[in-house]
Design a protein around this motif. Structure first.
Motif, mmCIF file in Angstrom:
data_model
loop_
_atom_site.group_PDB
_atom_site.id
_atom_site.type_symbol
_atom_site.label_atom_id
_atom_site.label_comp_id
_atom_site.label_asym_id
_atom_site.label_seq_id
_atom_site.Cartn_x
_atom_site.Cartn_y
_atom_site.Cartn_z
ATOM 1 N N GLN A 1 38.983 38.969 39.720
ATOM 2 C CA GLN A 1 37.820 39.674 40.259
ATOM 3 C C GLN A 1 38.123 41.160 40.444
ATOM 4 O O GLN A 1 37.272 42.019 40.192
ATOM 5 N N HIS B 1 43.032 37.662 44.276
ATOM 6 C CA HIS B 1 41.802 37.688 43.485
ATOM 7 C C HIS B 1 41.973 38.661 42.318
ATOM 8 O O HIS B 1 41.171 39.574 42.116
ATOM 9 N N VAL C 1 33.597 36.826 47.278
ATOM 10 C CA VAL C 1 34.960 37.292 47.471
ATOM 11 C C VAL C 1 34.933 38.677 48.111
ATOM 12 O O VAL C 1 34.066 39.495 47.828
#
Length: 442
Positions: free
Chosen positions: A330, A327, A44
């Motif tokens: 994360q 995200h 990512v």
């Protein structure tokens, strides 16, 4: 990689119940420990944004934050953007995952762009222990988010007095001592403020706007419940203004013009011109290049007689997961890691920043690996106790500059404090009302 702009930027680096996250209790591990849940490990890219290029150029950011992050999380790639307007970046199609800013710079960059996101679900999911962080900084975050939490405090600027030992020695004045009061600092200032060899020396310099924002009496700037300025309704503001204005009203300050007592000018007179005896640092640690060969040391931030153990309010920099991030887990995992002792201890030892963690023994490690702090009173950088947050809302950062006008009106325009405070309150209230109407809040 987004190119940095070479624009100069002022450091706008800010503030009580102890909060713990998601009912996890005091014994819950901070995320980043072996027992904590971790986000999915698919590759990512996280885009991180910071408003002021001069404060964290890309090279410095990557060394201090980016590289430790990617070492800890090999599946994460960091894209760093600094400078430029958030709105323009969003219009251009940029997705910002993490935004970091001081508490004062948070409203115009995070909230005015509607990027705030309550991270409570991630705090619960990852069993993150908010008790690992300094309590007033969490209380500040809670107030800003109306009980939720948009970000975690990662570092905090100093609340200390830098002083030039050569100027004190030149005039035979004793150095500031631990626990110095405002009255004692005023007496030192009078002794240091004089002309010698054609040079005008002054004893005291500060960023008075930040002093107001971080005031030790926890006086609110803008009342959250009424959305009105407190300048003309809280009588403590008059004593605050009178205390500060007396320094700049000393005859030896007459050579300084009314547009030259802003923070950058004050800072330059101390570090560059070396004509100021003491400088109250509230926005940044000052590096070896800036200090140069000055014969300097640190003293504690001045206190009030009736609150001898209380420093200013904290002015931390928070890292936020944005509402537009795809995200969020994360991004939260990365931010949470930046608040662990594992990450912070090496940075503290290198003297890169001051900790936001509640473990005060970490402070004793500050600068151990940095020769510029050898023999310096680094304990003075952080108070034993931060003052509780006064008021924290989206207006404080935007209208804090009005305090600059108040001081200038009192010092240079010969207005009494009550008049200056009332007029500032009228200006602020009008601006807030116009903003509320424009946003459809009324």
């Amino acid at each position: 990689m987004y190119k940095k702009r070479s624009m100069a930027a002022l450091l706008c680096l800010a503030l009580g119940t102890t909060a713990c996250g998601g009912g996890s209790g005091g014994s819950a591990p901070a995320l980043g420990s072996e027992s904590a849940v971790q986000a999915k490990k698919d590759p990512v890219q996280l885009t991180v944004y910071f408003p002021f290029p001069a404060d964290w150029p890309e090279e410095n950011f990557m060394e201090t934050f980016g590289q430790p992050i990617t070492k800890k999380f090999p599946h994460v790639t960091i894209k760093y953007i600094t400078g430029g307007k958030v709105a323009d970046l969003i219009t251009a199609g940029e997705t910002i995952d993490i935004l970091f800013a001081s508490i004062g710079a948070t409203p115009p960059h995070l909230m005015e762009n509607k990027l705030e996101y309550d991270m409570t679900p991630q705090i619960k999911k990852y069993n993150y222990n908010l008790n690992s962080l300094e309590s007033t900084m969490i209380d500040t975050a809670r107030q800003l988010a109306g009980g939720g939490i948009y970000g975690l405090p990662v570092y905090v600027p100093p609340s200390a007095t830098y002083y030039n030992k050569d100027i004190f020695d030149k005039f035979g004045v004793p150095y500031p001592k631990a626990g110095i009061t405002w009255d004692e600092m005023f007496e030192l200032t009078k002794s240091l403020t004089r002309s010698d060899g054609g040079v005008n020396y002054t004893g005291f310099g500060s960023s008075y706007g930040h002093l107001a924002f971080m005031n030790q009496q926890s006086i609110p700037l803008i009342k959250t419940e009424t959305k009105k300025a407190a300048f003309d309704t809280d009588e403590r503001w008059k004593s605050f203004v009178d205390n500060l204005a007396r320094f700049y009203k000393l005859p030896g300050y007459s050579h300084i013009k009314n547009n030259q007592i802003s923070e950058p000018n004050e800072r330059n007179r101390f570090f560059k011109d070396r004509t100021v005896g003491m400088f109250l640092a509230l926005t940044a640690l000052h590096n070896a290049k800036e200090i140069g060969d000055m014969n300097w040391d640190l003293a504690s931030f001045p206190v009030y007689k009736d609150k001898p153990d209380t420093g200013p309010q904290a002015y931390p920099t928070y890292f936020y997961v944005t509402s537009m991030s795809k995200h969020k887990d994360q991004a939260f995992e990365v931010i949470a890691y930046l608040t662990t002792e594992e990450y912070q201890l090496p940075q503290i030892k290198d003297g890169k920043f001051l900790t936001t963690l509640s473990n005060k023994t970490l402070r004793q490690s500050f600068g151990q690996n940095n020769p510029m702090y050898t023999g310096k009173n680094v304990k003075a950088f952080q108070p034993d106790k931060y003052a509780p947050a006064g008021s924290v809302n989206k207006y404080n950062g935007s209208y804090n500059a009005e305090f600059n006008t108040i001081v200038r009106d009192v010092v240079f325009n010969n207005k009494d404090a009550n008049t200056a405070l009332r007029e500032a309150a009228e200006r602020v209230n009008k601006k807030i009302e116009e903003t509320e109407v424009a946003s459809g809040a009324k």
